[in-house]
Structure formats: structure tokens, C-alpha cells
Design a protein around this motif. Structure first.
Motif, PDB file in Angstrom:
ATOM      1  N   ALA A  71       0.832  -1.209   0.000  1.00  0.00           N
ATOM      2  CA  ALA A  71       0.000   0.000   0.000  1.00  0.00           C
ATOM      3  C   ALA A  71       0.865   1.258   0.000  1.00  0.00           C
ATOM      4  CB  ALA A  71      -0.937  -0.010   1.209  1.00  0.00           C
ATOM      5  N   GLU A  72       1.929   1.250   0.781  1.00  0.00           N
ATOM      6  CA  GLU A  72       2.818   2.416   0.834  1.00  0.00           C
ATOM      7  C   GLU A  72       3.510   2.623  -0.504  1.00  0.00           C
ATOM      8  OE1 GLU A  72       4.959   5.721   2.072  1.00  0.00           O
ATOM      9  OE2 GLU A  72       3.132   4.784   2.836  1.00  0.00           O
ATOM     10  N   ARG A  75       1.009   4.195  -2.896  1.00  0.00           N
ATOM     11  CA  ARG A  75       0.800   5.617  -2.585  1.00  0.00           C
ATOM     12  C   ARG A  75       1.974   6.466  -3.053  1.00  0.00           C
ATOM     13  NH1 ARG A  75      -2.189   3.601   2.105  1.00  0.00           N
ATOM     14  NH2 ARG A  75      -0.251   3.235   3.230  1.00  0.00           N
ATOM     15  N   CYS A 104      -6.359   2.227  -2.201  1.00  0.00           N
ATOM     16  CA  CYS A 104      -5.184   3.074  -2.444  1.00  0.00           C
ATOM     17  C   CYS A 104      -5.134   3.620  -3.863  1.00  0.00           C
ATOM     18  CB  CYS A 104      -3.894   2.285  -2.180  1.00  0.00           C
ATOM     19  SG  CYS A 104      -3.589   1.892  -0.454  1.00  0.00           S
TER      20      CYS A 104
END
Length: 227
Positions: A71-72, A75, A104
Motif C-alpha cells: 500500500a505504501e 501511494r 489506495c
């Protein structure tokens, strides 16, 4: 920016920590004249750097990078290359992971067991439709992803306004005019809505929003099967 109509190849970045897998994807993609791989990465840090440098149309991204959560990484890639369509390619068939990544802003989630033609079709699909989300997971996972129960606070006030207008049958341009925002902003809101609701089309999003009491069911108008 998307390469295609004028004969410019679609620019793709491949991110996976296994060199052999990256090379396989490159071979599959570049066998098609419409695609060119403009960068490869094997880590979170390199993925963000390469995406920022190349501004690709599509990023094929492995879920299991060793140096950061998926997810990071998504992003960060969308921060440095906001027009990139991110498609996850994974061995993990987990509804919770799929749902988190859709929220996301990813445009697709494919299992690594998919065939060559399914991969190519997924890339073409997200390029052809700014709102389409492509999922290729097990039937059980698909059911759970689509069965998301959305609390009333899941969508922002603006996202609920957009969904209400979409339910009324308005186009993106008409919704933008009604809300005094740009059509691009409407598309951005719809992508976020699709991710939050686990929806794969406008009609699917409308139905999910109504089921979760996010919009008034009286807003919905009869449709002729348009996705």
C-alpha cells in the motif's frame, strides 16, 4: 500521456524482486508492438524512483516487495507519477489485501497464475477506460471483495455527491458541470469510490452505494446494461 492512438507505444514499468519474473514480463509485453518497458525495479525505493523518472502509463507491481508494504509503495508511486495506472501482480489471493489496495487507487489485481492473454487484456482494459478496475482472483476472493459492507462515513461528502449524480445517469462531464469542478476531478473521485467500494464499474458502484445506504435509492434511474 498514454501512448497508443498516435502510434506511440504505451510506457510500462515492471516492479518485482525476482529478476527472472521481470524478464518474463518484459518479454511478454514487448512482443506486442503497442507496449514498451521503460523501466524495471526490484524494491520499493527503486520502484518510486523509476516511476518518478519515467512517468509510465502503467506500472505492474508485485505485492511482496521486501523493503516496504504494498500500500505504501502504491501511494508513493501515485504521488510521483499520478497518471500511472498501477496493476498489482501477486501470489496472494487475500480479499483484505485486494480491498486495501483498491482503496489506495490501484486499477487492477492479478494473480501470478494468470495467462499471457489475461495479462495483456488487463493492461489494455485499464488504458481504454479511466474508471475500469480489473480483478483476476479466485471466485471466493471475488465474492468477499464485492461483499464489502460500507459504513456511511466511508465516502466523503463530495464522493457521495458524485455517486448520486452518477446514479441519476449523468456523464462525467454533466456531473462536473453540476458540481462546478473539472471532469478530471470527477474521474479522480470515481476511482477513489471504486476502490473504497470494491466496485468494477459505474453500475456496480451505484448498486453498492445504494446497498450501503450511501446514496438515496430514488436517485437511481433505469439503465440499459452500460458498465
Amino acid at each position: 500521456m498514454t501512448g497508443d492512438r498516435a502510434g506511440t507505444p504505451t510506457r510500462i514499468v515492471v516492479v518485482d524482486d525476482h529478476t527472472l519474473f521481470r524478464e518474463g514480463l518484459r518479454e511478454i509485453l514487448e512482443a506486442e508492438k503497442e507496449f514498451v518497458v521503460v523501466g524495471e525495479a526490484g524494491s520499493h525505493a527503486d520502484a518510486v524512483r523509476v516511476a518518478g523518472e519515467t512517468q509510465p502509463d502503467v506500472a505492474l507491481l508485485d505485492v511482496g516487495l521486501p523493503d516496504s508494504g504494498a500500500a505504501e509503495t502504491v501511494r508513493r508511486i501515485l504521488d510521483v507519477a499520478p497518471a500511472t495506472r498501477v496493476i498489482m501482480v501477486s501470489v496472494y489471493d487475500e480479499p483484505r489485501t485486494v480491498q486495501e489496495l483498491l482503496a489506495c487507487g490501484v486499477r487492477g489485481y492479478l494473480l501470478k497464475s494468470v495467462g499471457r492473454q489475461d495479462l495483456l487484456a488487463a493492461v489494455r482494459s485499464v488504458l481504454a477506460d479511466d474508471e475500469r478496475i480489473v480483478l483476476s482472483v479466485s471466485r471466493a476472493s471475488m465474492v468477499q471483495v464485492h461483499a464489502v459492507s460500507a459504513p456511511a462515513g466511508l465516502l466523503s461528502a463530495r464522493e457521495r455527491e458524485v455517486m448520486s449524480l452518477v446514479a441519476q445517469g449523468m456523464t462525467n462531464g454533466q456531473a462536473a458541470s453540476r458540481l462546478s469542478i473539472t471532469e478530471g476531478t470527477v474521474k479522480h473521485h470515481l476511482r477513489n469510490i471504486f476502490g473504497k467500494l470494491g466496485a468494477t464499474s459505474r453500475l456496480d458502484a451505484v448498486n453498492k452505494a445504494i446497498s450501503a445506504s450511501l446514496i438515496d435509492p430514488r436517485d437511481q434511474v433505469p439503465r440499459s446494461g452500460r458498465g
